[in-house]
Structures are given as C-alpha cells and as structure tokens.
Design an enzyme around this catalytic site. Sequence first.
Site, PDB file in Angstrom:
ATOM      1  N   SER A 139      41.429  37.936  44.211  1.00  0.00           N
ATOM      2  CA  SER A 139      40.612  38.709  45.157  1.00  0.00           C
ATOM      3  C   SER A 139      39.154  38.415  44.832  1.00  0.00           C
ATOM      4  CB  SER A 139      40.897  40.201  44.950  1.00  0.00           C
ATOM      5  OG  SER A 139      39.911  40.994  45.553  1.00  0.00           O
ATOM      6  N   TYR A 152      42.331  47.442  38.811  1.00  0.00           N
ATOM      7  CA  TYR A 152      42.611  46.437  39.850  1.00  0.00           C
ATOM      8  C   TYR A 152      41.635  45.268  39.722  1.00  0.00           C
ATOM      9  CZ  TYR A 152      43.119  44.088  44.303  1.00  0.00           C
ATOM     10  OH  TYR A 152      43.306  43.121  45.268  1.00  0.00           O
TER      11      TYR A 152
END
Length: 262
Positions: A139, A152
């Site tokens: 990401s 995360y």
Amino acid sequence: MVKTALITGASGGIGYELAKVFAANNHDLILVARSIDKLQRIQDELTKTHGLQVHVIGCDLSQIDAPQLLFERIQQQQLTVDVLVNNAGFGDYGPFADCDWAKQIALMQLNMGSLTHLIRLCLPPMLERGYGKILNVASTAAFQPGPFMATYYASKSYVMSFTEALAHEIKGTGVTATVLCPGPTRGTGFQARAELGDVDFFKKFKLPAASEVAQFGYAALERNQVVAVHGFFNQLLVFTNRLMPRQLVTNAVGQLQAPPEN
Ligand SMILES: NC(=O)c1ccc[n+]([C@@H]2O[C@H](COP(=O)([O-])OP(=O)(O)OC[C@H]3O[C@@H](n4cnc5c(N)ncnc54)[C@H](OP(=O)(O)O)[C@@H]3O)[C@@H](O)[C@H]2O)c1
C-alpha cells in the site's frame, strides 16, 4: 504453456480483479479466501468466460498453520504455482491503546506472517524450475507511519522492505518479486473491514477502481518492476514524503486520520 497463478484474497476487491486480469491473460487460477461461496461463484464466472482451470480453496490465512496446509493441499492436487499473488490483507482503525488484540494478531499474521510463509513454501520449487513470479500487495501506507492505523501501516512497510530485499536475493534466477502499492481504492471491502467509517477520505477524493489497480499490478509484474506505486498522485505523494522530515509526515497522517472529537 498456460501458467498457474495462486491469488490470496480473491473473493472480492483487488484480488477478484487480479483474478480476472490473470484469467484474461491465459492463466489457470488457484483462488484462496475464507468465503468459499464467493470463490465458487467466481470460479463459475471465470471458467465460463475464459475456459481455464480455476481451483478454489477456502482458507483462513490469519491462522498460523494455514500456509502449510494450503501448500500441502496444492501439492496433493499436483498443481504448480508459477505466480504467487499475496493480496489478502486488512486494516484496523482506531487508537492502538483501545484496539481489539485478537484482530491485531490476525492482521499481523495475515498481512506479514502468512505472506512470508507462502513465499518460503513456493519459492524453492520456483527456483528449481528457474521460473516464477511473486506479487505482494502492500500500500502507499508502506512509505510512512500511520497514527490510528499503526500496525496496518507498519505491516505494509514490512511487505515493501521484505519484497525489495527478496527481489535482490533472487536476481538472475528467473524468479522475480514485485510489490504493488495502491493508494485508497474504491470497489473494495477494505474500508468496512478496517472500520474506517468516520475518517472519510474515501469519500472526499475521486479514487481509482480496483480493476485499474489490478491491471497496473499485472503490468508491473510482467515487466519485473520491484516497487510499483499506483497512480500519478500517489507517486507524487511518495516522492514528496521522501523530501520531508519523517516527523512532519507522521503528524500530517495523524491529523488526517485522527478520530473525530465527541
Ligand atoms: N482498498 C484499498 O483502499 C487498499 C489500498 C491499499 C492497499 N490495499 C491492500 O489491497 C489488498 C486487498 O484488499 P482490498 O482492498 O481488495 O480489500 P477487500 O475487498 O476487503 O478484500 C480482501 C480480500 O482478502 C480476503 N481475506 C481477508 N481476510 C482473510 C483471511 N483471514 N484469510 C484469507 N483471506 C482473507 C478477503 O476474503 P474473505 O473475507 O472471503 O476471506 C478478500 O478476498 C490488501 O492487502 C489491502 O491491504 C487496499
């Protein structure tokens, strides 16, 4: 010869779109996720449209022994993994002090542990055959710390760092590793699973579709690119990040993602 791609998290979002792209590019598929019913529907759809072999395996990759069991099942079915796509992953939003620890453990095991274990299992046969491709979905979160989604962001930094190091180790073997870094993407279940409801940058910007991200990831894998950041805006953001003091970037993300005050 038809190659076989194993795709984790193929029951929806980016993984489903990746399955469609690989099928359109003449790959047999092994699709993995927890929702076997959704996978079976996708199996029907892709078998009909492309006439390829589509195998589906229901598997909770947040369980520590899941990669080993999955690999054994693939071996029993005498399937070869030519392409490994580690896409399954999720986020969890909120102050770390209040987090649900079981959810955090599952996040870390899925996003990092199982991804790494699956590569450990699939890489040696790839090296032996002198052919293989690994696509890890990270990401743009990989490029900076992310207050209120701390684990995360850290997990995606791990995925990027690990992939870059692995790509170096396997250079010249015929096996390649690519890390795909999408920014926020529409048409996925990510926002709901991360419980991101109140931080609605997902609604503020015109976001790319999961299908665009999947096409981009496939193309990056094909040209053996190591780090592939999707979209001009995200590339600009990543570039600017590198020029700015890390503390400043952390503060900016912290402000953007701060839970609303009551
Ligand atoms: N959407 C975004 O804005 C965005 C941005 C950057 C990066 N990403 C990354 O893109 C990847 C794909 O996410 P997405 O956005 O497509 O989200 P998604 O729509 O929620 O899809 C996640 C996929 O992972 C599977 N999965 C979740 N937990 C699993 C588990 N324990 N075991 C096996 N499979 C599991 C889900 O299937 P089941 O629920 O059926 O198991 C689903 O197929 C993730 O790694 C995510 O971090 C997403």
